[in-house]
Design a protein around this motif. Structure first.
Motif, PDB file in Angstrom:
ATOM      1  N   MET A   1      36.472 -11.485 110.153  1.00 21.02           N
ATOM      2  CA  MET A   1      37.349 -10.344 109.878  1.00 21.02           C
ATOM      3  C   MET A   1      38.823 -10.740 109.845  1.00 21.02           C
ATOM      4  O   MET A   1      39.675  -9.926 109.547  1.00 21.02           O
ATOM      5  CB  MET A   1      37.146  -9.262 110.938  1.00 21.02           C
ATOM      6  N   THR A   2      39.119 -12.009 110.173  1.00 24.64           N
ATOM      7  CA  THR A   2      40.522 -12.422 110.214  1.00 24.64           C
ATOM      8  C   THR A   2      41.216 -12.190 108.887  1.00 24.64           C
ATOM      9  O   THR A   2      42.318 -11.654 108.830  1.00 24.64           O
ATOM     10  CB  THR A   2      40.626 -13.906 110.606  1.00 24.64           C
ATOM     11  N   ASP A   3      40.542 -12.585 107.792  1.00 19.90           N
ATOM     12  CA  ASP A   3      41.162 -12.416 106.480  1.00 19.90           C
ATOM     13  C   ASP A   3      41.446 -10.949 106.189  1.00 19.90           C
ATOM     14  O   ASP A   3      42.430 -10.615 105.543  1.00 19.90           O
ATOM     15  CB  ASP A   3      40.247 -12.984 105.389  1.00 19.90           C
ATOM     16  N   VAL A   4      40.551 -10.072 106.667  1.00 19.43           N
ATOM     17  CA  VAL A   4      40.738  -8.653 106.409  1.00 19.43           C
ATOM     18  C   VAL A   4      42.004  -8.160 107.085  1.00 19.43           C
ATOM     19  O   VAL A   4      42.826  -7.470 106.507  1.00 19.43           O
ATOM     20  CB  VAL A   4      39.500  -7.860 106.912  1.00 19.43           C
ATOM     21  N   VAL A   5      42.198  -8.550 108.350  1.00 14.84           N
ATOM     22  CA  VAL A   5      43.379  -8.115 109.089  1.00 14.84           C
ATOM     23  C   VAL A   5      44.640  -8.670 108.449  1.00 14.84           C
ATOM     24  O   VAL A   5      45.630  -7.978 108.270  1.00 14.84           O
ATOM     25  CB  VAL A   5      43.273  -8.548 110.565  1.00 14.84           C
ATOM     26  N   LEU A 318      24.564  -1.272  95.871  1.00 15.47           N
ATOM     27  CA  LEU A 318      25.898  -1.020  96.408  1.00 15.47           C
ATOM     28  C   LEU A 318      26.933  -1.585  95.448  1.00 15.47           C
ATOM     29  O   LEU A 318      26.898  -2.778  95.132  1.00 15.47           O
ATOM     30  CB  LEU A 318      26.041  -1.665  97.784  1.00 15.47           C
ATOM     31  N   GLY A 319      27.849  -0.734  94.995  1.00 19.68           N
ATOM     32  CA  GLY A 319      28.814  -1.146  93.985  1.00 19.68           C
ATOM     33  C   GLY A 319      30.233  -1.271  94.479  1.00 19.68           C
ATOM     34  O   GLY A 319      30.614  -2.274  95.076  1.00 19.68           O
ATOM     35  N   ARG A 320      31.051  -0.248  94.272  1.00 27.50           N
ATOM     36  CA  ARG A 320      32.482  -0.333  94.537  1.00 27.50           C
ATOM     37  C   ARG A 320      32.831  -0.839  95.941  1.00 27.50           C
ATOM     38  O   ARG A 320      33.789  -1.603  96.078  1.00 27.50           O
ATOM     39  CB  ARG A 320      33.140   1.018  94.273  1.00 27.50           C
ATOM     40  N   PRO A 321      32.122  -0.424  97.005  1.00 30.07           N
ATOM     41  CA  PRO A 321      32.494  -0.933  98.334  1.00 30.07           C
ATOM     42  C   PRO A 321      32.505  -2.453  98.424  1.00 30.07           C
ATOM     43  O   PRO A 321      33.305  -3.023  99.174  1.00 30.07           O
ATOM     44  CB  PRO A 321      31.427  -0.328  99.258  1.00 30.07           C
ATOM     45  N   VAL A 322      31.647  -3.107  97.663  1.00 27.27           N
ATOM     46  CA  VAL A 322      31.630  -4.574  97.658  1.00 27.27           C
ATOM     47  C   VAL A 322      32.935  -5.117  97.087  1.00 27.27           C
ATOM     48  O   VAL A 322      33.527  -6.065  97.633  1.00 27.27           O
ATOM     49  CB  VAL A 322      30.421  -5.082  96.849  1.00 27.27           C
ATOM     50  N   LEU A 323      33.409  -4.517  96.006  1.00 25.36           N
ATOM     51  CA  LEU A 323      34.671  -4.973  95.417  1.00 25.36           C
ATOM     52  C   LEU A 323      35.851  -4.663  96.321  1.00 25.36           C
ATOM     53  O   LEU A 323      36.829  -5.422  96.353  1.00 25.36           O
ATOM     54  CB  LEU A 323      34.872  -4.341  94.039  1.00 25.36           C
ATOM     55  N   TYR A 324      35.782  -3.560  97.068  1.00 28.21           N
ATOM     56  CA  TYR A 324      36.849  -3.273  98.020  1.00 28.21           C
ATOM     57  C   TYR A 324      36.907  -4.374  99.082  1.00 28.21           C
ATOM     58  O   TYR A 324      37.992  -4.857  99.432  1.00 28.21           O
ATOM     59  CB  TYR A 324      36.626  -1.918  98.697  1.00 28.21           C
ATOM     60  N   GLY A 325      35.754  -4.764  99.597  1.00 30.57           N
ATOM     61  CA  GLY A 325      35.734  -5.835 100.583  1.00 30.57           C
ATOM     62  C   GLY A 325      36.222  -7.146 100.014  1.00 30.57           C
ATOM     63  O   GLY A 325      36.977  -7.886 100.664  1.00 30.57           O
ATOM     64  N   LEU A 326      35.830  -7.444  98.768  1.00 35.60           N
ATOM     65  CA  LEU A 326      36.265  -8.680  98.123  1.00 35.60           C
ATOM     66  C   LEU A 326      37.779  -8.697  97.963  1.00 35.60           C
ATOM     67  O   LEU A 326      38.438  -9.713  98.229  1.00 35.60           O
ATOM     68  CB  LEU A 326      35.582  -8.814  96.759  1.00 35.60           C
ATOM     69  N   ALA A 327      38.344  -7.575  97.539  1.00 35.01           N
ATOM     70  CA  ALA A 327      39.792  -7.499  97.338  1.00 35.01           C
ATOM     71  C   ALA A 327      40.548  -7.714  98.630  1.00 35.01           C
ATOM     72  O   ALA A 327      41.585  -8.387  98.665  1.00 35.01           O
ATOM     73  CB  ALA A 327      40.168  -6.152  96.720  1.00 35.01           C
ATOM     74  N   VAL A 328      40.048  -7.158  99.708  1.00 34.71           N
ATOM     75  CA  VAL A 328      40.762  -7.185 100.976  1.00 34.71           C
ATOM     76  C   VAL A 328      40.639  -8.528 101.679  1.00 34.71           C
ATOM     77  O   VAL A 328      41.613  -9.030 102.256  1.00 34.71           O
ATOM     78  CB  VAL A 328      40.239  -6.055 101.892  1.00 34.71           C
ATOM     79  N   GLY A 329      39.451  -9.140 101.624  1.00 31.97           N
ATOM     80  CA  GLY A 329      39.258 -10.362 102.398  1.00 31.97           C
ATOM     81  C   GLY A 329      38.432 -11.440 101.739  1.00 31.97           C
ATOM     82  O   GLY A 329      37.935 -12.337 102.433  1.00 31.97           O
ATOM     83  N   GLY A 330      38.232 -11.375 100.428  1.00 32.39           N
ATOM     84  CA  GLY A 330      37.426 -12.387  99.773  1.00 32.39           C
ATOM     85  C   GLY A 330      36.003 -12.371 100.315  1.00 32.39           C
ATOM     86  O   GLY A 330      35.430 -11.310 100.599  1.00 32.39           O
TER      87      GLY A 330
END
Length: 379
Positions: A1-5, A318-330
């Motif tokens: 979760m470090t990348d997300v923060v 599962l669609g858009r939530p995956v891209l949200y996670g990718l955008a935020v933290g790879g």
């Protein structure tokens, strides 16, 4: 979760909505509209969420849920969740590591990854992730190119083919048209060559270059005979995505498909199309257990997954939530989204008295604006 923060979120996200808020802050506005938007007035996109919000589950009690499992099997693939990552074009719009990062996260989470035909990364490279891969097709005007993609998917080790049938032409996604949206120079359709690969980069500022590109490539004459041709062309399990009526579901079963995705394309095609969750029970009733049913559109939590299972789905895309996670933290951002979904679903299975994914099919559900219920109480 470090990348997300580090991406700007002061505390770790605790819901998909948190990921969406963080993603919107880092995705360029035009790309955000492309990823998050729908067609027309976005009526169907909003209805997808309302369908989940208006559905309630009647939990069972005294069921000994000291041990709960979220594992299941989807289209022949063992998976840790009743979830597969939906086919989505051009992950590179939200993160430079693109589909390769998403696939590695899917491998870690133990869920299938559906490689899109309009992927910015070729399936051969995606396969290096070691993830369980499915491959998505649109029907191309060049049938030889379609056959070539089937052969490439098989050679790359894909475990299923998913044909999306609800795009004879692209829905009018007004945000993309107003933005004159085109792909940036470093994002292109990696499964093609020449103008077929880069056509969606050729924006004129008037209308959507993506829409123009797909109009040039997709064949609107797709019909049931083509499904039968594809069925005869491959030994892989065949999934048809975009079914919303019992009549089409029954016809698809007769054509030899192995699974159906009940879907209105996330509200991105016909604006006004019925939400998939609404028609899921009647489609299950029509096909029985002859094929697996997956559903997508508006899924934003483990609770939504539970509701889909209770309505008759074997699993969800599962669609858009995956891209949200990718955008935020790879890669780690996608892992975090999938981990969150697992935690939510495990908790909700226990709270509803279900020890396994299969038991969720026996839960009764009630729509807030109707007196009808679905599900059985056979325990």
């Amino acid at each position: 979760m470090t990348d997300v923060v580090e991406a700007g979120q002061p505390r770790p996200p605790h819901s998909v909505a948190d990921f969406a808020d963080a993603a919107r802050a880092v995705i360029p506005p035009g790309a955000w509209d492309f990823v998050s938007g729908g067609s027309g007035a976005e009526l169907s996109m909003a209805a997808n969420r309302r369908a989940f919000d208006n559905l309630y589950v009647a939990p069972r009690m005294l069921r000994d849920v000291s041990h709960v499992s979220t594992a299941t099997r989807l289209v022949g693939t063992e998976t840790s969740l009743p979830v597969a990552i939906a086919p989505m074009a051009y992950h590179g719009l939200v993160h430079p590591h693109s589909e390769a990062a998403t696939a590695r996260a899917a491998k870690t989470a133990g869920v299938p990854f559906t490689a899109a035909m309009l992927s910015g990364t070729p399936v051969e490279r995606i396969a290096e992730s070691g993830a369980d891969l499915w491959f998505q097709l649109y029907w191309l005007r060049d049938r030889g190119a379609t056959a070539e993609l089937v052969s490439r998917a098989e050679a790359a080790g894909c475990q299923a083919l998913m044909l999306t049938v609800d795009v004879p032409r692209l829905g009018r996604r007004l945000k993309d048209h107003r933005n004159g949206f085109a792909l940036p120079p470093d994002v292109y359709a990696a499964h093609f060559r020449g103008e077929a690969a880069t056509g969606a980069q050729r924006g004129s500022g008037a209308g959507s270059a993506v829409a123009t590109h797909t109009t040039e490539m997709f064949d609107p004459s797709l019909a049931w005979g083509d499904i039968e041709w594809l069925r005869a062309r491959t030994r892989l399990p065949l999934v048809v995505k975009g079914i919303l009526t019992r009549e089409d579901a029954v016809r698809a079963v007769r054509s030899g498909v192995d699974a159906l995705v009940v879907s209105n394309h996330g509200g991105r095609q016909l604006d006004g199309a019925v939400p998939a969750l609404t028609v899921l029970p009647e489609i299950r009733d029509a096909v029985g257990d002859t094929v697996e049913l997956l559903v997508d559109g508006g899924i934003r939590s483990g609770t939504d997954v539970l509701k889909a299972l209770a309505r008759g789905a074997d699993g969800v895309l599962l669609g858009r939530p995956v891209l949200y996670g990718l955008a935020v933290g790879g890669e780690s951002g996608v892992e975090a989204v999938l981990s969150l979904l697992r935690e939510e679903l495990e908790t909700d299975l226990a709270l509803s008295g279900c020890r396994t994914v299969g038991e969720a099919a026996h839960l009764k559900t009630y729509e807030s604006n109707a007196s009808s219920s679905t599900g059985t109480a056979s325990w």
